[in-house]
Design a protein around this motif. Structure first.
Motif, mmCIF file in Angstrom:
data_model
loop_
_atom_site.group_PDB
_atom_site.id
_atom_site.type_symbol
_atom_site.label_atom_id
_atom_site.label_comp_id
_atom_site.label_asym_id
_atom_site.label_seq_id
_atom_site.Cartn_x
_atom_site.Cartn_y
_atom_site.Cartn_z
ATOM 1 N N LYS A 32 0.824 -1.202 0.000
ATOM 2 C CA LYS A 32 0.000 0.000 0.000
ATOM 3 C C LYS A 32 0.870 1.269 0.000
ATOM 4 O O LYS A 32 1.890 1.332 0.692
ATOM 5 N N PRO A 33 0.468 2.291 -0.757
ATOM 6 C CA PRO A 33 1.240 3.538 -0.771
ATOM 7 C C PRO A 33 1.436 4.132 0.619
ATOM 8 O O PRO A 33 2.504 4.690 0.910
ATOM 9 N N GLU A 34 0.425 4.031 1.485
ATOM 10 C CA GLU A 34 0.545 4.588 2.835
ATOM 11 C C GLU A 34 1.628 3.851 3.641
ATOM 12 O O GLU A 34 2.355 4.461 4.424
ATOM 13 N N THR A 35 1.708 2.542 3.445
ATOM 14 C CA THR A 35 2.739 1.759 4.136
ATOM 15 C C THR A 35 4.123 2.166 3.649
ATOM 16 O O THR A 35 5.036 2.397 4.455
ATOM 17 N N ILE A 36 4.278 2.251 2.339
ATOM 18 C CA ILE A 36 5.578 2.603 1.771
ATOM 19 C C ILE A 36 5.972 4.021 2.159
ATOM 20 O O ILE A 36 7.139 4.303 2.465
ATOM 21 N N ALA A 37 4.988 4.933 2.209
ATOM 22 C CA ALA A 37 5.272 6.313 2.623
ATOM 23 C C ALA A 37 5.761 6.357 4.069
ATOM 24 O O ALA A 37 6.677 7.130 4.401
ATOM 25 N N GLU A 38 5.176 5.531 4.930
ATOM 26 C CA GLU A 38 5.605 5.502 6.327
ATOM 27 C C GLU A 38 7.007 4.905 6.459
ATOM 28 O O GLU A 38 7.830 5.396 7.243
ATOM 29 N N ILE A 39 7.302 3.878 5.689
ATOM 30 C CA ILE A 39 8.655 3.314 5.711
ATOM 31 C C ILE A 39 9.660 4.359 5.233
ATOM 32 O O ILE A 39 10.726 4.536 5.836
ATOM 33 N N ARG A 40 9.331 5.084 4.173
ATOM 34 C CA ARG A 40 10.222 6.149 3.687
ATOM 35 C C ARG A 40 10.425 7.208 4.757
ATOM 36 O O ARG A 40 11.553 7.661 4.991
ATOM 37 N N ARG A 41 9.345 7.612 5.428
ATOM 38 C CA ARG A 41 9.452 8.625 6.476
ATOM 39 C C ARG A 41 10.422 8.177 7.566
ATOM 40 O O ARG A 41 11.289 8.954 8.009
ATOM 41 N N ILE A 42 10.294 6.922 7.971
ATOM 42 C CA ILE A 42 11.139 6.413 9.054
ATOM 43 C C ILE A 42 12.596 6.295 8.592
ATOM 44 O O ILE A 42 13.520 6.591 9.356
ATOM 45 N N LEU A 43 12.810 5.902 7.344
ATOM 46 C CA LEU A 43 14.182 5.806 6.842
ATOM 47 C C LEU A 43 14.837 7.185 6.754
ATOM 48 O O LEU A 43 16.026 7.343 7.046
ATOM 49 N N TYR A 44 14.074 8.177 6.329
ATOM 50 C CA TYR A 44 14.603 9.547 6.332
ATOM 51 C C TYR A 44 14.942 9.973 7.760
ATOM 52 O O TYR A 44 16.004 10.561 8.016
ATOM 53 N N LEU A 45 14.053 9.690 8.687
ATOM 54 C CA LEU A 45 14.288 10.024 10.096
ATOM 55 C C LEU A 45 15.534 9.329 10.620
ATOM 56 O O LEU A 45 16.379 9.938 11.284
ATOM 57 N N HIS A 46 15.666 8.054 10.307
ATOM 58 C CA HIS A 46 16.788 7.257 10.800
ATOM 59 C C HIS A 46 18.119 7.785 10.283
ATOM 60 O O HIS A 46 19.138 7.731 10.974
ATOM 61 N N ALA A 47 18.109 8.314 9.051
ATOM 62 C CA ALA A 47 19.338 8.836 8.451
ATOM 63 C C ALA A 47 19.619 10.282 8.843
ATOM 64 O O ALA A 47 20.607 10.869 8.378
ATOM 65 N N GLY A 48 18.757 10.851 9.684
ATOM 66 C CA GLY A 48 18.959 12.219 10.122
ATOM 67 C C GLY A 48 18.605 13.239 9.081
ATOM 68 O O GLY A 48 19.129 14.369 9.096
ATOM 69 N N LEU A 49 17.698 12.878 8.174
ATOM 70 C CA LEU A 49 17.281 13.779 7.097
ATOM 71 C C LEU A 49 15.963 14.439 7.452
ATOM 72 O O LEU A 49 15.279 14.052 8.400
ATOM 73 N N GLY A 50 15.564 15.421 6.676
ATOM 74 C CA GLY A 50 14.248 16.009 6.855
ATOM 75 C C GLY A 50 13.170 15.087 6.319
ATOM 76 O O GLY A 50 13.442 13.956 5.893
ATOM 77 N N ALA A 51 11.945 15.575 6.324
ATOM 78 C CA ALA A 51 10.836 14.785 5.821
ATOM 79 C C ALA A 51 11.005 14.570 4.319
ATOM 80 O O ALA A 51 11.477 15.462 3.604
ATOM 81 N N PRO A 52 10.625 13.385 3.802
ATOM 82 C CA PRO A 52 10.748 13.147 2.354
ATOM 83 C C PRO A 52 9.782 14.019 1.567
ATOM 84 O O PRO A 52 8.740 14.466 2.100
ATOM 85 N N ASP A 53 10.102 14.264 0.312
ATOM 86 C CA ASP A 53 9.229 15.064 -0.561
ATOM 87 C C ASP A 53 7.928 14.320 -0.825
ATOM 88 O O ASP A 53 7.901 13.101 -0.897
#
Length: 322
Positions: A301-322
């Protein structure tokens, strides 16, 4: 490389011994020492292809592609959960020894696990240390004091029941994980699945434990029951209770993604069709999102993938994904 076979997940559940040589961590690209490893773990009667949509989306993100290297873990899911936990732990230890032998790599010490369904239960166990919870459930004395057992059996028991959090893992994303089991494992569907599973032999302890001096009543009940993964997912399964009885390591962060098949139902009464919300919810999770989806489609699901992306950005110390 691994081949994607839609029937292989089912075959590996009912004939787990035949698929032991398929067990392992599979890298999608050559190892890169400057990229954080993300290990994706499939669930019961499944295989790594369940992550295909998510993998493609994550690899299409140029920021994540620079920061992370993606791996999948394949294993025969017919074995009891406690064996699958030990198997992945050994794979992660070997991965660390191969690529981080001196323990100094910052990226290898900052790994993530993403687990779906039973893979989420396995991942959840690997962010916790066992303490003496498992051994106390089965025995009235330490394993090395069980006089009826030989050294090889004691070592095998200690390997299964006593463990630290997985080396290098600092974050886990648990997707539709039945932390408190699923009624499907106890009903007629679960009974049929258990009947189809050929009892595993290669990974099981050869020495019978029934009647061993020091075994508890609960231990006797466990060692006389049928050892398979579906039994491990019953709501009253001791292994699930033991996992939740030990805390998440203080240096590890956990996130939950939960499915809800019927949007109109109150959250506490909802389910993804396989795992009820009350089983998938984890109080220790730093974040939890609920996605309107059934159990397996939830991974794509797009919502699941978006949440995984958000967490990976967070984990890498980045801002929120586009």
């Amino acid at each position: 490389d691994y081949d994607v076979d839609r029937n292989k997940g089912f075959k590996a559940m009912i004939h787990p011994d035949d698929y032991l040589d398929h067990t392992g961590l599979y890298m999608l690209e050559p190892f890169r020492p400057d990229q954080i490893p993300v290990v994706m773990v499939h669930g019961l009667m499944s295989e790594p292809g369940v992550w295909l949509t998510a993998l493609n989306a994550l690899r299409a993100d140029p920021v994540l592609r620079r920061k992370y290297q993606l791996l999948v873990y394949r294993y025969p899911t017919g074995y009891p959960i406690i064996y699958n936990i030990a198997s992945l732990r050994k794979q992660l230890e070997a991965f660390q020894q191969r690529h981080n032998p001196d323990g100094r790599s910052r990226v290898m010490g900052n790994m993530l696990l993403i687990g779906h369904s039973m893979g989420g239960v396995i991942s959840n166990s690997l962010v916790r240390g066992s303490g003496d919870v498992f051994t106390n459930y089965l025995f009235t004395k330490p394993i090395d004091e069980l006089s009826d057992l030989d050294g090889e059996t004691k070592a095998a028991l200690q390997d299964l029941l006593i463990f630290d959090p997985a080396p290098g893992v600092t974050r886990a994303i648990l997707v539709a994980a039945p932390h408190r089991g699923s009624n499907i494992a106890s009903n007629s569907i679960g009974a049929l699945g258990r009947a189809l599973i050929n009892l595993p032999t290669q990974a099981l302890i050869d020495r019978p434990l029934l009647g061993v001096d020091g075994i508890t009543e609960e231990g006797e009940r466990i060692v006389t029951s049928r050892p398979d993964s579906i039994s491990s997912l019953k709501p009253d399964a001791p292994v699930l209770k033991c996992i939740l009885d030990v805390p998440v390591d203080e240096n590890i962060v956990v996130h939950s993604i939960v499915g809800k098949a019927k949007p109109h139902l109150p959250l506490e009464e909802s389910s993804d069709g396989t795992v009820p919300y009350t089983s998938a919810h984890l109080d220790e999770a730093e974040s939890e999102i609920v996605v309107h989806a059934k159990h397996t489609p939830l991974c794509s699901k797009p919502e699941t993938i978006a949440e995984i992306r958000r967490i990976l950005y967070l984990h890498a110390g980045l801002g929120a994904p586009d």
